[in-house]
Design a protein around this motif. Sequence first.
Motif, PDB file in Angstrom:
ATOM      1  N   PHE A  39       6.368  16.106 -12.962  1.00 41.37           N
ATOM      2  CA  PHE A  39       7.747  15.625 -12.863  1.00 41.37           C
ATOM      3  C   PHE A  39       8.474  15.649 -14.208  1.00 41.37           C
ATOM      4  O   PHE A  39       9.649  15.276 -14.291  1.00 41.37           O
ATOM      5  CB  PHE A  39       7.755  14.192 -12.309  1.00 41.37           C
ATOM      6  CG  PHE A  39       7.333  14.094 -10.878  1.00 41.37           C
ATOM      7  CD1 PHE A  39       8.214  14.419  -9.852  1.00 41.37           C
ATOM      8  CD2 PHE A  39       6.051  13.699 -10.542  1.00 41.37           C
ATOM      9  CE1 PHE A  39       7.825  14.332  -8.524  1.00 41.37           C
ATOM     10  CE2 PHE A  39       5.653  13.603  -9.214  1.00 41.37           C
ATOM     11  CZ  PHE A  39       6.539  13.933  -8.203  1.00 41.37           C
ATOM     12  N   GLY A  40       7.771  16.066 -15.261  1.00 45.79           N
ATOM     13  CA  GLY A  40       8.397  16.186 -16.570  1.00 45.79           C
ATOM     14  C   GLY A  40       8.660  14.870 -17.266  1.00 45.79           C
ATOM     15  O   GLY A  40       9.600  14.759 -18.059  1.00 45.79           O
ATOM     16  N   VAL A  41       7.836  13.841 -16.991  1.00 50.74           N
ATOM     17  CA  VAL A  41       7.987  12.545 -17.643  1.00 50.74           C
ATOM     18  C   VAL A  41       6.669  12.155 -18.294  1.00 50.74           C
ATOM     19  O   VAL A  41       5.593  12.618 -17.898  1.00 50.74           O
ATOM     20  CB  VAL A  41       8.430  11.437 -16.657  1.00 50.74           C
ATOM     21  CG1 VAL A  41       9.782  11.769 -16.053  1.00 50.74           C
ATOM     22  CG2 VAL A  41       7.392  11.241 -15.561  1.00 50.74           C
ATOM     23  N   THR A  42       6.742  11.293 -19.286  1.00 49.71           N
ATOM     24  CA  THR A  42       5.534  10.821 -19.947  1.00 49.71           C
ATOM     25  C   THR A  42       4.840   9.773 -19.080  1.00 49.71           C
ATOM     26  O   THR A  42       5.420   9.236 -18.134  1.00 49.71           O
ATOM     27  CB  THR A  42       5.858  10.200 -21.310  1.00 49.71           C
ATOM     28  OG1 THR A  42       6.666   9.020 -21.100  1.00 49.71           O
ATOM     29  CG2 THR A  42       6.609  11.182 -22.196  1.00 49.71           C
ATOM     30  N   GLU A  43       3.594   9.457 -19.439  1.00 49.27           N
ATOM     31  CA  GLU A  43       2.858   8.427 -18.708  1.00 49.27           C
ATOM     32  C   GLU A  43       3.566   7.083 -18.797  1.00 49.27           C
ATOM     33  O   GLU A  43       3.675   6.353 -17.809  1.00 49.27           O
ATOM     34  CB  GLU A  43       1.439   8.320 -19.266  1.00 49.27           C
ATOM     35  CG  GLU A  43       0.570   7.305 -18.564  1.00 49.27           C
ATOM     36  CD  GLU A  43      -0.838   7.257 -19.125  1.00 49.27           C
ATOM     37  OE1 GLU A  43      -1.214   6.205 -19.699  1.00 49.27           O
ATOM     38  OE2 GLU A  43      -1.560   8.262 -19.002  1.00 49.27           O
ATOM     39  N   SER A  44       4.079   6.760 -19.974  1.00 49.32           N
ATOM     40  CA  SER A  44       4.789   5.498 -20.161  1.00 49.32           C
ATOM     41  C   SER A  44       6.045   5.435 -19.290  1.00 49.32           C
ATOM     42  O   SER A  44       6.334   4.413 -18.656  1.00 49.32           O
ATOM     43  CB  SER A  44       5.159   5.319 -21.633  1.00 49.32           C
ATOM     44  OG  SER A  44       5.980   4.187 -21.824  1.00 49.32           O
ATOM     45  N   THR A  45       6.778   6.537 -19.254  1.00 45.79           N
ATOM     46  CA  THR A  45       7.987   6.570 -18.428  1.00 45.79           C
ATOM     47  C   THR A  45       7.638   6.443 -16.950  1.00 45.79           C
ATOM     48  O   THR A  45       8.348   5.760 -16.181  1.00 45.79           O
ATOM     49  CB  THR A  45       8.765   7.868 -18.665  1.00 45.79           C
ATOM     50  OG1 THR A  45       9.123   7.959 -20.055  1.00 45.79           O
ATOM     51  CG2 THR A  45      10.027   7.927 -17.815  1.00 45.79           C
ATOM     52  N   ALA A  46       6.547   7.069 -16.528  1.00 41.82           N
ATOM     53  CA  ALA A  46       6.117   6.961 -15.129  1.00 41.82           C
ATOM     54  C   ALA A  46       5.816   5.512 -14.767  1.00 41.82           C
ATOM     55  O   ALA A  46       6.192   5.037 -13.681  1.00 41.82           O
ATOM     56  CB  ALA A  46       4.890   7.835 -14.894  1.00 41.82           C
ATOM     57  N   ALA A  76       0.827  -1.210   0.000  1.00 40.77           N
ATOM     58  CA  ALA A  76       0.000   0.000   0.000  1.00 40.77           C
ATOM     59  C   ALA A  76       0.861   1.258   0.000  1.00 40.77           C
ATOM     60  O   ALA A  76       0.564   2.233  -0.718  1.00 40.77           O
ATOM     61  CB  ALA A  76      -0.925  -0.003   1.215  1.00 40.77           C
ATOM     62  N   LEU A  77       1.935   1.257   0.793  1.00 39.42           N
ATOM     63  CA  LEU A  77       2.802   2.428   0.882  1.00 39.42           C
ATOM     64  C   LEU A  77       3.460   2.737  -0.456  1.00 39.42           C
ATOM     65  O   LEU A  77       3.436   3.881  -0.935  1.00 39.42           O
ATOM     66  CB  LEU A  77       3.867   2.187   1.955  1.00 39.42           C
ATOM     67  CG  LEU A  77       4.903   3.299   2.149  1.00 39.42           C
ATOM     68  CD1 LEU A  77       4.218   4.559   2.641  1.00 39.42           C
ATOM     69  CD2 LEU A  77       5.982   2.852   3.140  1.00 39.42           C
ATOM     70  N   VAL A  78       4.037   1.719  -1.084  1.00 43.97           N
ATOM     71  CA  VAL A  78       4.712   1.935  -2.368  1.00 43.97           C
ATOM     72  C   VAL A  78       3.696   2.284  -3.453  1.00 43.97           C
ATOM     73  O   VAL A  78       3.941   3.151  -4.308  1.00 43.97           O
ATOM     74  CB  VAL A  78       5.528   0.688  -2.762  1.00 43.97           C
ATOM     75  CG1 VAL A  78       6.102   0.832  -4.167  1.00 43.97           C
ATOM     76  CG2 VAL A  78       6.651   0.461  -1.753  1.00 43.97           C
ATOM     77  N   LEU A  79       2.533   1.640  -3.415  1.00 44.11           N
ATOM     78  CA  LEU A  79       1.517   1.926  -4.422  1.00 44.11           C
ATOM     79  C   LEU A  79       1.004   3.355  -4.298  1.00 44.11           C
ATOM     80  O   LEU A  79       0.687   4.006  -5.298  1.00 44.11           O
ATOM     81  CB  LEU A  79       0.364   0.937  -4.296  1.00 44.11           C
ATOM     82  CG  LEU A  79      -0.662   0.942  -5.431  1.00 44.11           C
ATOM     83  CD1 LEU A  79       0.006   0.705  -6.779  1.00 44.11           C
ATOM     84  CD2 LEU A  79      -1.733  -0.106  -5.181  1.00 44.11           C
ATOM     85  N   LEU A  80       0.932   3.874  -3.071  1.00 42.91           N
ATOM     86  CA  LEU A  80       0.528   5.265  -2.875  1.00 42.91           C
ATOM     87  C   LEU A  80       1.537   6.211  -3.529  1.00 42.91           C
ATOM     88  O   LEU A  80       1.154   7.189  -4.191  1.00 42.91           O
ATOM     89  CB  LEU A  80       0.414   5.556  -1.380  1.00 42.91           C
ATOM     90  CG  LEU A  80      -0.178   6.906  -0.978  1.00 42.91           C
ATOM     91  CD1 LEU A  80      -1.605   7.042  -1.498  1.00 42.91           C
ATOM     92  CD2 LEU A  80      -0.150   7.064   0.542  1.00 42.91           C
ATOM     93  N   ALA A  81       2.820   5.903  -3.365  1.00 42.00           N
ATOM     94  CA  ALA A  81       3.853   6.706  -4.014  1.00 42.00           C
ATOM     95  C   ALA A  81       3.760   6.569  -5.534  1.00 42.00           C
ATOM     96  O   ALA A  81       3.922   7.553  -6.276  1.00 42.00           O
ATOM     97  CB  ALA A  81       5.240   6.267  -3.519  1.00 42.00           C
ATOM     98  N   SER A 104       0.743  12.516 -11.423  1.00 42.48           N
ATOM     99  CA  SER A 104       1.416  13.822 -11.518  1.00 42.48           C
ATOM    100  C   SER A 104       2.624  13.764 -12.436  1.00 42.48           C
ATOM    101  O   SER A 104       3.563  14.553 -12.276  1.00 42.48           O
ATOM    102  CB  SER A 104       1.851  14.282 -10.117  1.00 42.48           C
ATOM    103  OG  SER A 104       0.781  14.257  -9.201  1.00 42.48           O
ATOM    104  N   HIS A 105       2.601  12.833 -13.395  1.00 41.57           N
ATOM    105  CA  HIS A 105       3.808  12.645 -14.218  1.00 41.57           C
ATOM    106  C   HIS A 105       4.183  13.907 -14.990  1.00 41.57           C
ATOM    107  O   HIS A 105       5.369  14.171 -15.215  1.00 41.57           O
ATOM    108  CB  HIS A 105       3.628  11.457 -15.174  1.00 41.57           C
ATOM    109  CG  HIS A 105       2.500  11.588 -16.136  1.00 41.57           C
ATOM    110  ND1 HIS A 105       2.619  12.242 -17.341  1.00 41.57           N
ATOM    111  CD2 HIS A 105       1.215  11.145 -16.067  1.00 41.57           C
ATOM    112  CE1 HIS A 105       1.468  12.195 -17.982  1.00 41.57           C
ATOM    113  NE2 HIS A 105       0.584  11.543 -17.235  1.00 41.57           N
TER     114      HIS A 105
END
Length: 451
Positions: free
Chosen positions: A196-203, A180-185, A192-193
């Motif tokens: 952070f300046g990244v594409t959805e695929s990169t996220a 749950a903790l990692v999935l929340l991150a 919010s990709h």
Amino acid sequence: MGTDTVRGTASGASAPAGRRREQHGWYVYDWACSVYSTSVLTVFLGPYLTSVAKAAADADGFVHPLGIPVRAGSFFAYTVSLSVVLALFVMPLAGAAADRTGRKKPLLAASAYLGAAATAGMFFLSGDRYLLGGALLVIANASLAVSMVLYNSYLPQIAPPEERDAVSSRGWALGYASGALVLLANLWLYTSHDTFGVTESTAVRICLASAGVWWGAFTVVPLRRLRDRRTAPGPAGTAPGLRHFVATVRDMRRYPLTLSFLLAYLVYNDGVQTVISQASVYGSEELGLGQSTLIVAVLLVQVLAVAGALAMGRLARAYGAKHTILGSLVAWTVTIGAGYFLPRQSPVWFFALAVGIGLVLGGTQALSRSLFSHLVPAGKEAEYFSAYEMSDRGMSWLGPLVFGLAYQLTGSYRDAIVSLVLFFLVGFALLARVPVRRAVRDAGNDVPTRI
């Protein structure tokens, strides 16, 4: 790091302080590897690998690994099944070697870090590289299976009979809390990709790789706290390989009630693991739900699974593990049957399905593990848990195969998901027939007051 000689079911666990230290270290491996099952296998990899396969598909929607025509939508499910074929060969050999030599930790380290490395390598899964994704999935799944054989086999050595339901439940609960903790991150990064300046695929690829990094980093703790136990020398000329495994299978025939429980577990857990691995594909492809909705649903499952595992552990103290598991299988049957009727593009109903799954998921798994630990003869923990692990942590092969075939033949994920109800019905019938108290005695172990 000292070693103990195996003389009983809780070898090396007689000193309370040492036992607690090992138990706490043991819990952390659930914390370490559960993020793979959650973020990778349950949430991101299924839909993402399916999209990569579709990008590589021909005009009819088929990809052709090794020249075999496969619907792009079935590639992920078939790959999970293929990983089990590999695991079926490797797990028993690792278990036999661990019991024969008493050197579980080096094997646990090797399998854990190979799986973590393969998972971290999923960062490079992009474009139409579906074969790379399939190969990394097979390696990671098979490595997880081997590591779980060794990890689970510590349970009867670090916990006496009366503690095992609670110890197993705490391990599962900590694993789900980690997930749950990692999935929340991951949810924060995915939604919010752009920030952070990244594409959805990169996220998505960062989320996949981060699970491997997490897995590898926290594996250090159990490797420092768990202890190897020396075992009695094996018969002269016995190799820790295929011949040893054949001897193990023959030995298991001496405990038919243990085999009866194992058969029931393999059936109903096949259904559990297939739901875990295919639910996100069902939500995205059949119900038309977005990735953010799927992540929130799985996060809900993770949070409720923590409470569910601990609550079912308490129920087991009052009613016994067997009856508690049987009750959970009834709940699984009702929940998955209801999943067939979910309307498209309705997140609320999908969240309701997630609530039903979360409340029984952790407890079913935790109590099955602790119940099986009572049915294993002393000194054969890793070998017997290699058979147990064949259907654990998304490693089952028949469920994903049935799911994939149902979709291949009908083109409907609804038909595929409802086909899994059969696994819970048959598993319930098989488990109800097992006299577990007699099975524990036949294995040469002490019978707990409640089981």
